[in-house]
Design an enzyme around this catalytic site. Structure first.
Site, PDB file in Angstrom:
ATOM      1  N   GLY A   1       2.237   3.603  -5.139  1.00 19.68           N
ATOM      2  CA  GLY A   1       2.858   4.047  -6.164  1.00 19.68           C
ATOM      3  C   GLY A   1       1.829   3.580  -7.446  1.00 19.68           C
TER       4      GLY A   1
ATOM      5  CB  THR B   1     -11.501   9.451 -16.343  1.00 22.39           C
ATOM      6  OG1 THR B   1     -10.487  10.592 -15.628  1.00 22.39           O
ATOM      7  CG2 THR B   1     -11.006   9.749 -17.594  1.00 22.39           C
TER       8      THR B   1
ATOM      9  CG  ASN C   1       6.660   4.386  -8.428  1.00 21.80           C
ATOM     10  OD1 ASN C   1       7.002   5.285  -9.164  1.00 21.80           O
ATOM     11  ND2 ASN C   1       5.143   4.693  -7.786  1.00 21.80           N
TER      12      ASN C   1
ATOM     13  CB  ALA D   1       3.969   7.648 -10.246  1.00 12.56           C
TER      14      ALA D   1
ATOM     15  CB  VAL E   1      -0.877  -0.366   1.164  1.00 13.87           C
ATOM     16  CG1 VAL E   1       0.092   0.086   2.487  1.00 13.87           C
ATOM     17  CG2 VAL E   1      -1.578   1.019   1.339  1.00 13.87           C
TER      18      VAL E   1
ATOM     19  CG  HIS F   1      -3.794  -8.843  -2.714  1.00 13.22           C
ATOM     20  ND1 HIS F   1      -3.241  -7.686  -4.031  1.00 13.22           N
ATOM     21  CD2 HIS F   1      -2.375  -8.494  -2.281  1.00 13.22           C
ATOM     22  CE1 HIS F   1      -1.841  -7.278  -4.222  1.00 13.22           C
ATOM     23  NE2 HIS F   1      -1.929  -7.364  -3.090  1.00 13.22           N
TER      24      HIS F   1
HETATM   25  P1  GDP Z   1      -1.322   2.538  -4.177  1.00 13.16           P
HETATM   26  O1  GDP Z   1      -1.172   2.893  -2.645  1.00 13.16           O
HETATM   27  O2  GDP Z   1       0.032   1.750  -4.203  1.00 13.16           O
HETATM   28  O3  GDP Z   1      -2.170   2.936  -4.720  1.00 13.16           O
HETATM   29  O4  GDP Z   1      -0.690   4.078  -3.778  1.00 13.16           O
HETATM   30  P2  GDP Z   1      -0.430   5.571  -4.573  1.00 13.16           P
HETATM   31  O5  GDP Z   1      -0.677   5.635  -5.996  1.00 13.16           O
HETATM   32  O6  GDP Z   1      -2.495   5.565  -3.695  1.00 13.16           O
HETATM   33  O7  GDP Z   1       0.715   6.312  -4.283  1.00 13.16           O
HETATM   34  C1  GDP Z   1       0.594   6.695  -2.931  1.00 13.16           C
HETATM   35  C2  GDP Z   1       1.478   7.782  -2.161  1.00 13.16           C
HETATM   36  O8  GDP Z   1       2.153   8.072  -2.553  1.00 13.16           O
HETATM   37  C3  GDP Z   1       1.058   9.540  -3.094  1.00 13.16           C
HETATM   38  O9  GDP Z   1       1.066   9.928  -1.884  1.00 13.16           O
HETATM   39  C4  GDP Z   1       1.332   9.540  -4.439  1.00 13.16           C
HETATM   40  O10 GDP Z   1       1.505  10.585  -4.684  1.00 13.16           O
HETATM   41  C5  GDP Z   1       2.837   9.435  -3.534  1.00 13.16           C
HETATM   42  N1  GDP Z   1       3.800   8.852  -5.016  1.00 13.16           N
HETATM   43  C6  GDP Z   1       3.258   7.424  -5.938  1.00 13.16           C
HETATM   44  N2  GDP Z   1       4.361   7.692  -6.904  1.00 13.16           N
HETATM   45  C7  GDP Z   1       4.603   8.589  -6.192  1.00 13.16           C
HETATM   46  C8  GDP Z   1       6.733   8.543  -6.994  1.00 13.16           C
HETATM   47  O11 GDP Z   1       6.840   8.905  -8.320  1.00 13.16           O
HETATM   48  N3  GDP Z   1       6.826   9.748  -6.317  1.00 13.16           N
HETATM   49  C9  GDP Z   1       6.482  10.623  -5.442  1.00 13.16           C
HETATM   50  N4  GDP Z   1       7.936  11.007  -5.371  1.00 13.16           N
HETATM   51  N5  GDP Z   1       5.656  10.051  -4.923  1.00 13.16           N
HETATM   52  C10 GDP Z   1       4.877   9.384  -5.442  1.00 13.16           C
END
Ligand code: GDP
Ligand code: MG
Length: 372
Positions: free
Chosen positions: A93, A115, A189, A226, A90, A139
């Site tokens: 990213g 979207t 990531n 990302a 979690v 999952h």
């Molecule tokens: P998930 O739980 O795996 O879906 O993670 P999220 O996509 O919701 O991302 C969790 C946190 O990490 C968010 O605050 C995002 O903005 C941050 N985040 C995701 N990818 C990146 C990245 O490539 N760089 C940085 N600096 N922060 C990221």
């Protein structure tokens, strides 16, 4: 699949069990009255007695519908897009990567549209190839499917944050991918972050048997961000390469069969299920069954809120028109008629009830012994 009791089968054909046993005997199968036979044999028997298999028994119906593509004529098979599941700890990213990929690859005309997060969507690559992504909030769907020997995904992307490194859910996800037997690509990531340490991720994963290509192994690691977009094109390229060799095919001419990956009750639209098509084509107006829920497809909606008349192999879509909200992780398929849908649901409910009352019987016996 579950065996079908001979008595049940006979019952549904309104003949004596002994006749079924006799027929099986003639076919070279020695069975007794109280035994179960597999779905395939049941279909044979049913046809031997001059019936059509699909209307006799829901278990048989499922067997007929759950045939894999090896049952399709070679000539009906067509290439289908790969289905990629994005997994990982979690906050590492997953959703951000999917959003970034999607923003960079929205098809012309769809940009600016509303979207929605339906948990799955399609990305079109430069060369015109399509890739379908599934974002897994949990999952569960993945696990319950695996338990039934089905897999809805072709490739897994394991997302690991370069600053955090391998975490408990990373390993969990890794085990899921392994158990599903799908090839895996690691996306390291948050490369933009201070303290990003991709080598640490490689080292940690190597301790779990995942060795990077750069280190002589066979797993592709792609450093990405990302936020800045770094490495995302390379990730897509690697996915395209990985899936090309899989030569994925399906038969769009048969009736639709898929998996419900998300479901909810929408205030305005009623029960909504996100369906991923595994084989065949769902059409507006089709009667479908999922668990003990039935319905007629009122609308097929994509993640850009656009309506379609049909949805073919690998396509994720929102299905409207179900009578109630189905459980995620369940199989959904098109049936011939509403009557058939009702038959299947009745059969399933009977079975549930039977299992329920058996469990109850066992429980009361346990109580009895406990009180003795
Ligand atoms: P998930 O739980 O795996 O879906 O993670 P999220 O996509 O919701 O991302 C969790 C946190 O990490 C968010 O605050 C995002 O903005 C941050 N985040 C995701 N990818 C990146 C990245 O490539 N760089 C940085 N600096 N922060 C990221
Ligand atoms: Mg997420």
């Amino acid at each position: 699949t579950d065996p079908i009791l001979i008595s049940e089968l006979a019952n549904r054909m309104a003949i004596k069990s002994a006749e079924v046993v006799k027929k099986l005997f003639e076919m070279g199968m020695m069975v007794t009255l109280n035994e179960g036979i597999d779905g395939e044999t049941a279909v044979l028997i049913v046809e031997e007695f001059g019936h059509k298999a699909k209307i006799i028994n829901a278990a048989a119906v499922e067997d007929v519908l759950i045939e894999d593509i090896s049952d399709d004529d070679e000539g009906d098979l067509q290439p289908r897009p790969p289905v990629v599941v994005v997994m990982g700890h979690v906050d590492h990213g997953k959703t951000s990567i999917l959003d970034a990929l999607r923003k960079a690859h929205v098809a012309a005309g769809e940009a600016g549209g509303i979207t929605q997060h339906i948990g799955a969507y399609m990305v079109k690559l430069e060369g015109g190839e399509r890739v379908v992504f599934i974002d897994t909030p949990g999952h569960e769907a993945f696990t319950s499917l695996r338990a039934r020997g089905a897999s809805m995904t072709d490739v897994a992307v394991l997302v690991v944050a370069a600053d955090d490194g391998v975490m408990p859910q990373t390993i969990e996800a890794l085990n899921h991918a392994r158990a599903a037997g799908v090839p895996m690509i690691v996306a390291v990531n948050k490369m933009d972050k201070v303290g990003a340490d991709p080598e640490k991720v490689m080292r940690q994963l190597s301790e779990h048997g995942v060795l990077a290509e750069d280190w002589g192994g066979d797993t592709i690691f792609v450093p990405v961000s990302a936020h800045t977009g770094q490495g995302l094109d390379e990730l897509l390229e690697m996915l395209a390469l990985q899936t090309e060799i899989l030569e994925l095919k399906a038969n769009p001419t048969r009736r639709g069969k898929g998996i419900v990956i998300e479901s909810r009750l929408d205030r305005g639209r009623g029960p909504v299920a996100t369906v991923l098509v595994q084989n065949g084509t769902f059409k507006q107006g089709d009667t479908v069954v999922v668990g003990s829920v039935t319905g007629r497809i009122r609308a097929i909606v994509d993640e850009n809120a656009k309506q379609h008349r049909t949805a073919g192999p690998s396509i994720p879509f929102e299905l409207l028109g179900l009578d109630s909200v189905p459980e995620a992780g369940q199989e959904i398929f098109t049936v011939e008629s509403e009557k058939q849908a009702r038959d299947i649901v009745r059969y399933r409910k009977d079975k549930e009830r039977e299992q329920g009352s058996e469990a109850q019987k066992r429980a009361s016996l346990d109580e009895l012994f406990a009180n003795m």
